[in-house]
Scaffold this motif. Structure first.
Motif, PDB file in Angstrom:
ATOM      1  N   ASN A 509     -68.519 -29.481  47.777  1.00 20.84           N
ATOM      2  CA  ASN A 509     -67.262 -28.718  47.727  1.00 20.84           C
ATOM      3  C   ASN A 509     -66.080 -29.648  47.516  1.00 20.84           C
ATOM      4  O   ASN A 509     -65.176 -29.359  46.731  1.00 20.84           O
ATOM      5  CB  ASN A 509     -67.057 -27.946  49.026  1.00 20.84           C
ATOM      6  CG  ASN A 509     -67.776 -26.605  49.010  1.00 20.84           C
ATOM      7  OD1 ASN A 509     -68.341 -26.222  47.994  1.00 20.84           O
ATOM      8  ND2 ASN A 509     -67.775 -25.917  50.134  1.00 20.84           N
ATOM      9  N   LYS A 512     -65.994 -30.557  44.079  1.00 18.95           N
ATOM     10  CA  LYS A 512     -65.678 -29.407  43.235  1.00 18.95           C
ATOM     11  C   LYS A 512     -64.189 -29.072  43.277  1.00 18.95           C
ATOM     12  O   LYS A 512     -63.601 -28.711  42.265  1.00 18.95           O
ATOM     13  CB  LYS A 512     -66.508 -28.211  43.733  1.00 18.95           C
ATOM     14  CG  LYS A 512     -66.528 -27.027  42.808  1.00 18.95           C
ATOM     15  CD  LYS A 512     -67.773 -26.161  43.013  1.00 18.95           C
ATOM     16  CE  LYS A 512     -67.662 -25.240  44.200  1.00 18.95           C
ATOM     17  NZ  LYS A 512     -68.800 -24.324  44.341  1.00 18.95           N
ATOM     18  N   TYR A 513     -63.602 -29.189  44.469  1.00 15.84           N
ATOM     19  CA  TYR A 513     -62.205 -28.762  44.618  1.00 15.84           C
ATOM     20  C   TYR A 513     -61.230 -29.940  44.633  1.00 15.84           C
ATOM     21  O   TYR A 513     -60.190 -29.887  45.272  1.00 15.84           O
ATOM     22  CB  TYR A 513     -62.041 -27.894  45.871  1.00 15.84           C
ATOM     23  CG  TYR A 513     -62.888 -26.647  45.789  1.00 15.84           C
ATOM     24  CD1 TYR A 513     -62.536 -25.636  44.889  1.00 15.84           C
ATOM     25  CD2 TYR A 513     -64.030 -26.493  46.559  1.00 15.84           C
ATOM     26  CE1 TYR A 513     -63.327 -24.494  44.784  1.00 15.84           C
ATOM     27  CE2 TYR A 513     -64.817 -25.360  46.459  1.00 15.84           C
ATOM     28  CZ  TYR A 513     -64.463 -24.361  45.566  1.00 15.84           C
ATOM     29  OH  TYR A 513     -65.238 -23.237  45.446  1.00 15.84           O
ATOM     30  N   ASP A 537     -61.268 -34.882  51.941  1.00 14.35           N
ATOM     31  CA  ASP A 537     -60.960 -34.947  50.497  1.00 14.35           C
ATOM     32  C   ASP A 537     -59.456 -34.881  50.283  1.00 14.35           C
ATOM     33  O   ASP A 537     -58.684 -34.627  51.209  1.00 14.35           O
ATOM     34  CB  ASP A 537     -61.717 -33.845  49.723  1.00 14.35           C
ATOM     35  CG  ASP A 537     -61.181 -32.452  49.975  1.00 14.35           C
ATOM     36  OD1 ASP A 537     -59.938 -32.289  50.041  1.00 14.35           O
ATOM     37  OD2 ASP A 537     -61.994 -31.501  50.123  1.00 14.35           O
ATOM     38  N   GLY A 541     -56.761 -28.430  48.614  1.00 15.61           N
ATOM     39  CA  GLY A 541     -56.417 -27.887  49.934  1.00 15.61           C
ATOM     40  C   GLY A 541     -56.715 -26.396  50.023  1.00 15.61           C
ATOM     41  O   GLY A 541     -57.151 -25.780  49.045  1.00 15.61           O
ATOM     42  N   ILE A 542     -56.458 -25.856  51.207  1.00 17.30           N
ATOM     43  CA  ILE A 542     -56.735 -24.434  51.416  1.00 17.30           C
ATOM     44  C   ILE A 542     -55.515 -23.801  52.062  1.00 17.30           C
ATOM     45  O   ILE A 542     -54.998 -24.321  53.062  1.00 17.30           O
ATOM     46  CB  ILE A 542     -57.956 -24.251  52.335  1.00 17.30           C
ATOM     47  CG1 ILE A 542     -59.198 -24.884  51.670  1.00 17.30           C
ATOM     48  CG2 ILE A 542     -58.237 -22.782  52.639  1.00 17.30           C
ATOM     49  CD1 ILE A 542     -60.233 -25.313  52.648  1.00 17.30           C
ATOM     50  N   ILE A 550     -62.555 -18.635  54.940  1.00 15.83           N
ATOM     51  CA  ILE A 550     -63.497 -19.265  54.004  1.00 15.83           C
ATOM     52  C   ILE A 550     -64.895 -19.432  54.596  1.00 15.83           C
ATOM     53  O   ILE A 550     -65.844 -19.670  53.870  1.00 15.83           O
ATOM     54  CB  ILE A 550     -62.996 -20.647  53.506  1.00 15.83           C
ATOM     55  CG1 ILE A 550     -62.686 -21.546  54.693  1.00 15.83           C
ATOM     56  CG2 ILE A 550     -61.813 -20.502  52.565  1.00 15.83           C
ATOM     57  CD1 ILE A 550     -62.471 -22.990  54.293  1.00 15.83           C
ATOM     58  N   TYR A 555     -66.529 -15.205  50.859  1.00 19.27           N
ATOM     59  CA  TYR A 555     -65.078 -15.367  50.752  1.00 19.27           C
ATOM     60  C   TYR A 555     -64.742 -16.608  49.935  1.00 19.27           C
ATOM     61  O   TYR A 555     -65.252 -17.696  50.185  1.00 19.27           O
ATOM     62  CB  TYR A 555     -64.419 -15.454  52.138  1.00 19.27           C
ATOM     63  CG  TYR A 555     -62.919 -15.331  52.017  1.00 19.27           C
ATOM     64  CD1 TYR A 555     -62.323 -14.078  51.987  1.00 19.27           C
ATOM     65  CD2 TYR A 555     -62.120 -16.463  51.860  1.00 19.27           C
ATOM     66  CE1 TYR A 555     -60.959 -13.952  51.806  1.00 19.27           C
ATOM     67  CE2 TYR A 555     -60.756 -16.342  51.687  1.00 19.27           C
ATOM     68  CZ  TYR A 555     -60.177 -15.085  51.661  1.00 19.27           C
ATOM     69  OH  TYR A 555     -58.833 -14.964  51.476  1.00 19.27           O
ATOM     70  N   ARG A 556     -63.861 -16.457  48.986  1.00 12.65           N
ATOM     71  CA  ARG A 556     -63.375 -17.598  48.206  1.00 12.65           C
ATOM     72  C   ARG A 556     -61.859 -17.599  48.310  1.00 12.65           C
ATOM     73  O   ARG A 556     -61.221 -16.547  48.175  1.00 12.65           O
ATOM     74  CB  ARG A 556     -63.799 -17.473  46.750  1.00 12.65           C
ATOM     75  CG  ARG A 556     -65.310 -17.276  46.580  1.00 12.65           C
ATOM     76  CD  ARG A 556     -65.765 -17.620  45.173  1.00 12.65           C
ATOM     77  NE  ARG A 556     -65.623 -19.041  44.902  1.00 12.65           N
ATOM     78  CZ  ARG A 556     -65.259 -19.555  43.728  1.00 12.65           C
ATOM     79  NH1 ARG A 556     -64.975 -18.759  42.729  1.00 12.65           N
ATOM     80  NH2 ARG A 556     -65.154 -20.851  43.571  1.00 12.65           N
ATOM     81  N   ALA A 557     -61.296 -18.775  48.526  1.00 13.83           N
ATOM     82  CA  ALA A 557     -59.839 -18.840  48.693  1.00 13.83           C
ATOM     83  C   ALA A 557     -59.162 -18.525  47.358  1.00 13.83           C
ATOM     84  O   ALA A 557     -59.746 -18.729  46.289  1.00 13.83           O
ATOM     85  CB  ALA A 557     -59.428 -20.220  49.184  1.00 13.83           C
ATOM     86  N   ALA A 560     -58.966 -21.264  44.766  1.00  6.44           N
ATOM     87  CA  ALA A 560     -60.209 -21.817  44.230  1.00  6.44           C
ATOM     88  C   ALA A 560     -60.576 -21.165  42.917  1.00  6.44           C
ATOM     89  O   ALA A 560     -61.113 -21.803  42.016  1.00  6.44           O
ATOM     90  CB  ALA A 560     -61.339 -21.623  45.230  1.00  6.44           C
ATOM     91  N   GLY A 567     -69.651 -20.136  41.908  1.00  3.20           N
ATOM     92  CA  GLY A 567     -69.661 -20.176  43.383  1.00  3.20           C
ATOM     93  C   GLY A 567     -69.558 -18.770  43.908  1.00  3.20           C
ATOM     94  O   GLY A 567     -68.770 -17.969  43.417  1.00  3.20           O
ATOM     95  N   MET A 568     -70.367 -18.502  44.899  1.00  4.05           N
ATOM     96  CA  MET A 568     -70.400 -17.143  45.447  1.00  4.05           C
ATOM     97  C   MET A 568     -69.643 -17.031  46.761  1.00  4.05           C
ATOM     98  O   MET A 568     -69.538 -15.957  47.322  1.00  4.05           O
ATOM     99  CB  MET A 568     -71.859 -16.730  45.695  1.00  4.05           C
ATOM    100  CG  MET A 568     -72.563 -16.313  44.427  1.00  4.05           C
ATOM    101  SD  MET A 568     -74.092 -15.447  44.799  1.00  4.05           S
ATOM    102  CE  MET A 568     -75.071 -16.744  45.428  1.00  4.05           C
ATOM    103  N   GLY A 569     -69.212 -18.174  47.272  1.00  2.00           N
ATOM    104  CA  GLY A 569     -68.562 -18.109  48.580  1.00  2.00           C
ATOM    105  C   GLY A 569     -69.567 -17.974  49.705  1.00  2.00           C
ATOM    106  O   GLY A 569     -69.292 -17.352  50.734  1.00  2.00           O
ATOM    107  N   GLY A 571     -71.635 -20.919  50.518  1.00  4.60           N
ATOM    108  CA  GLY A 571     -71.957 -22.263  51.023  1.00  4.60           C
ATOM    109  C   GLY A 571     -71.430 -22.514  52.429  1.00  4.60           C
ATOM    110  O   GLY A 571     -72.171 -22.915  53.323  1.00  4.60           O
ATOM    111  N   LEU A 572     -70.134 -22.231  52.655  1.00  8.01           N
ATOM    112  CA  LEU A 572     -69.552 -22.514  53.973  1.00  8.01           C
ATOM    113  C   LEU A 572     -70.082 -21.555  55.038  1.00  8.01           C
ATOM    114  O   LEU A 572     -70.202 -21.915  56.205  1.00  8.01           O
ATOM    115  CB  LEU A 572     -68.020 -22.420  53.909  1.00  8.01           C
ATOM    116  CG  LEU A 572     -67.331 -23.579  53.195  1.00  8.01           C
ATOM    117  CD1 LEU A 572     -65.823 -23.385  53.232  1.00  8.01           C
ATOM    118  CD2 LEU A 572     -67.708 -24.915  53.831  1.00  8.01           C
TER     119      LEU A 572
END
Ligand code: ADP
Length: 636
Positions: A509, A512-513, A537, A541-542, A550, A555-557, A560, A567-569, A571-572
């Motif tokens: 992540n 990626k971000y 990182d 940011g979020i 998240i 859920y994806r911010a 993002a 990404g499906m949201g 992973g976290l």
């Protein structure tokens, strides 16, 4: 009519009234105790009635009348002695000696004309000795009992003391100062107080009963109300049993739950399981089958088949009643004690109320369980829908690419079977197919982690090895991650593969971000109790408001989506489930200067935790998204 005559008349009416009440009860509920109570007040009422009649007929002085009066009067202490035996038990010799002494004193009464003073002294001695013994026994008994029984025993003891006081006052007065009216008044007042106390003890009016009973019931409700929220059935029943036993001041109580279809009752056993019996078994079972309360003063005689069970539980006397809600038979409640109930009608009344209350609580539990089952089913349906729509959306994109590329190759090959293989097209197909595979595994993994226990065996692992493995994998792709870790091991009990999965995911992540080429750093620290892995990182940011969200499924911010739509949201969400299954926590905080720092906290193996300290430490991190540090809420 003088005052003393008025009090005397009131006393006589009250004693006769009390006798009528207890005699009626003795006829309806035949037992030694009800008989002895009737004997006590029968003797007093008879003395009063006969003296009135004798006075009217002017034959009070007759030796026979005096003899009969003394015979009856002296019967009162003897009846008290018998009541002591009924209520608390006495050695057998006490009863035998008491009966013999009564016969002697009563016989002596017929010699009144010969030696009146001797007879009076003997009567006083008899009253003081036996009455005093009974009063002491009732006081002791009232100390042993509780609730309404205690109040009633105290009233009985007071009645006995006052009654003896009245008789002794009158008799002593007759001996010492025959003409003194004060003694007569004192005697009558004491007798009035005595009869009122006796009413309180043996036939309390219903309003007094209500006042005396109320605390027991309130206690029971207070002690038992929380069983509605106890998840474990067995524990709930055990606590209900304890509350019921406490309300009765009994040795114990047992609650059987009915399985109507199979005609069985299920009781919690002494260990951690249940005992099941056909529903007619035991006194409790009889009460359940008859749907009526059962009183067994002597359980072993009433149900000899289970004598050993009653003996083991010190259950000499048992009262049991059905637990029902409307027409529904929920089960049965039995209360057992070492001795038969003294005032059984009060215990039956309490039994009924406690059984009703237990029914309400058990019903509420069943409703709560139904509701949570329903909610669980709804949640499962919702989850399935979420998964399906996410899968449909996220799997379609790579699938379209794979299909498009494959069809293109197909067409080309059809046109020119000798054409060169399109290397880039095949790579794209392979790449998208891999992505497809990863998405499907992620979906399946998230679903598996929905259930508890999806984590493999936990072994003591030095977290530095976990980080080495992650770094090693990235080195293979020429990404050299910076790691700060202590020189000594930090050992946690973990499913190593799963924790590696978490760190891998956080690093991916972070890559990626963040801007192309910006690498995250990994820090491993410990305060002795917990280990912390931070992935730092310097990326996009979020937004603060989304830092908790998240960790939710899918859920994806908002920021993002502009960076990547792959990404499906999940992973976290997967990371959070894994960390929580390890009794750890995961949260995100902003990196000073920009970016995000994801922190995983895991308990260090073999450290005993003080819950108070734990709470104090954890508290600031669990604050909602207002502080600098935001932790995933357990049920976010
Ligand atoms: P995704 O498949 O979308 O990456 P994740 O569950 O891994 O799903 O992450 C959920 C969301 O959290 C991401 O969509 C992104 O908005 C945000 N996020 C995760 N990691 C970072 C990060 N290092 N920097 C910024 N945002 C992040």
């Amino acid at each position: 009519m003088t005052a003393i005559e008025l009090i005397s008349l009131v006393n006589q009416l009250l004693f006769v009234g009390l006798f009528v009440v207890v005699a009626w009860r003795a006829v309806r509920a035949r037992s030694r105790a009800t008989f002895d109570t009737a004997l006590l007040f029968g003797s007093i009422a008879a003395v009063l009635g006969i003296s009135r009649l004798a006075a009217a007929a002017e034959i009070v002085e007759s030796a026979a009348i005096i003899g009969v009066l003394l015979l009856l009067l002296n019967l009162a202490p003897y009846a008290m002695l018998r009541l002591v035996d009924d209520f608390s038990g006495t050695p057998r010799w006490v009863q035998v000696a008491g009966a013999a002494a009564y016969l002697i004193v009563a016989a002596l009464g017929f010699t009144f004309q010969v030696a009146p003073q001797l007879v009076e002294l003997a009567t006083i001695a008899w009253f003081v000795a036996v009455g005093g013994y009974a009063a002491t026994a009732f006081i002791r008994e009232s100390g042993r009992t509780r609730g309404i029984t205690r109040h009633r025993m105290t009233a009985v003891a007071a009645g006995v003391i006052l009654f003896i006081g009245a008789i002794v006052t009158v008799l002593t007065g007759a001996l010492v100062a025959p003409a003194n009216p004060v003694i007569g008044i004192l005697g009558q007042v004491a007798a009035l107080a005595a009869v009122l106390s006796f009413f309180g003890g043996f036939a309390p009016p219903s309003w007094i009963r209500r006042v005396w009973r109320e605390p027991d019931l309130r206690n029971f409700i207070e002690r038992s109300i929380h069983v509605v929220s106890i998840a474990d059935d067995r524990r709930a029943i055990v606590e209900l049993q304890q509350a019921a036993a406490a309300a009765f001041g009994a040795t114990g109580a047992s609650i059987g739950l009915a399985d109507e279809q199979n005609g069985r009752l299920r009781y919690p056993d002494a260990g951690s399981g249940w005992l099941e019996y056909p529903d007619g078994q035991f006194i409790a079972g009889q009460a359940y089958r008859q749907q009526h309360r059962v009183v067994a003063d002597d359980a072993i005689t009433a149900d000899p088949d289970h004598a050993d069970v009653y003996a083991q539980n010190a259950a000499r006397a048992v009262i049991a009643g059905p637990v029902t809600a409307g027409d529904r038979r929920i089960g049965v409640l039995a209360v057992f004690a070492e001795r038969a109930p003294i005032f059984v009608e009060d215990d039956l009344w309490l039994l009924e109320l406690v059984a009703d209350q237990a029914a309400v609580l058990l019903e509420a539990r069943m409703l709560a369980a139904d509701e949570s089952r329903l909610r669980g089913r709804e949640e499962a349906a919702r989850l399935k829908e979420e998964f399906l729509s996410a899968a449909a959306h996220d799997l379609r994109t790579p699938l379209t690419v794979v299909l498009g590329q494959a069809e293109l190759l197909e067409r080309r090959l059809a046109r020119d079977p000798d054409a060169r293989i399109d290397q880039a097209g095949v790579s794209r197909i392979a790449g998208e197919a891999r992505r497809l595979r990863d998405l499907i595994s992620e979906l399946l993994d998230a679903q598996r982690l929905e259930q508890k226990g999806a984590i493999g065996e936990r072994t003591r692992t030095d977290l530095r090895l976990v980080i080495d493995a992650v770094r090693g994998r990235h080195l293979e792709h020429d990404l050299s991650l910076e790691v700060a870790e202590p020189s000594g091991p930090i050992v946690c009990a973990v499913d190593r593969k799963r924790i590696e999965q978490v760190v891998d995911n956080l690093v991916e992540n972070a890559l990626k971000y963040s801007a192309e080429g910006a690498l995250p750093e990994i820090e491993l620290t410990t305060d002795g109790t917990d280990a912390r892995i931070s992935v730092v990182d310097h990326g996009i940011g979020i937004p603060e408001a989304e830092r908790i969200r998240i960790f939710e499924r899918f859920y994806r911010a908002t920021n993002a989506q502009s960076i990547t739509d792959t990404g499906m949201g999940l992973g976290l969400y997967i990371c959070r489930r894994i960390v929580e299954e390890h009794d750890g926590r995961i949260w995100v905080e902003p990196t000073p200067g920009g970016g995000s720092t994801f922190v995983v906290k895991l308990p260090v193996a073999g450290v005993t935790r003080d819950p108070a300290v734990e709470a104090a430490v954890i508290e600031p991190e669990t604050r909602p998204a207002t502080g600098p540090a935001t932790e995933a809420m357990a049920d976010a």
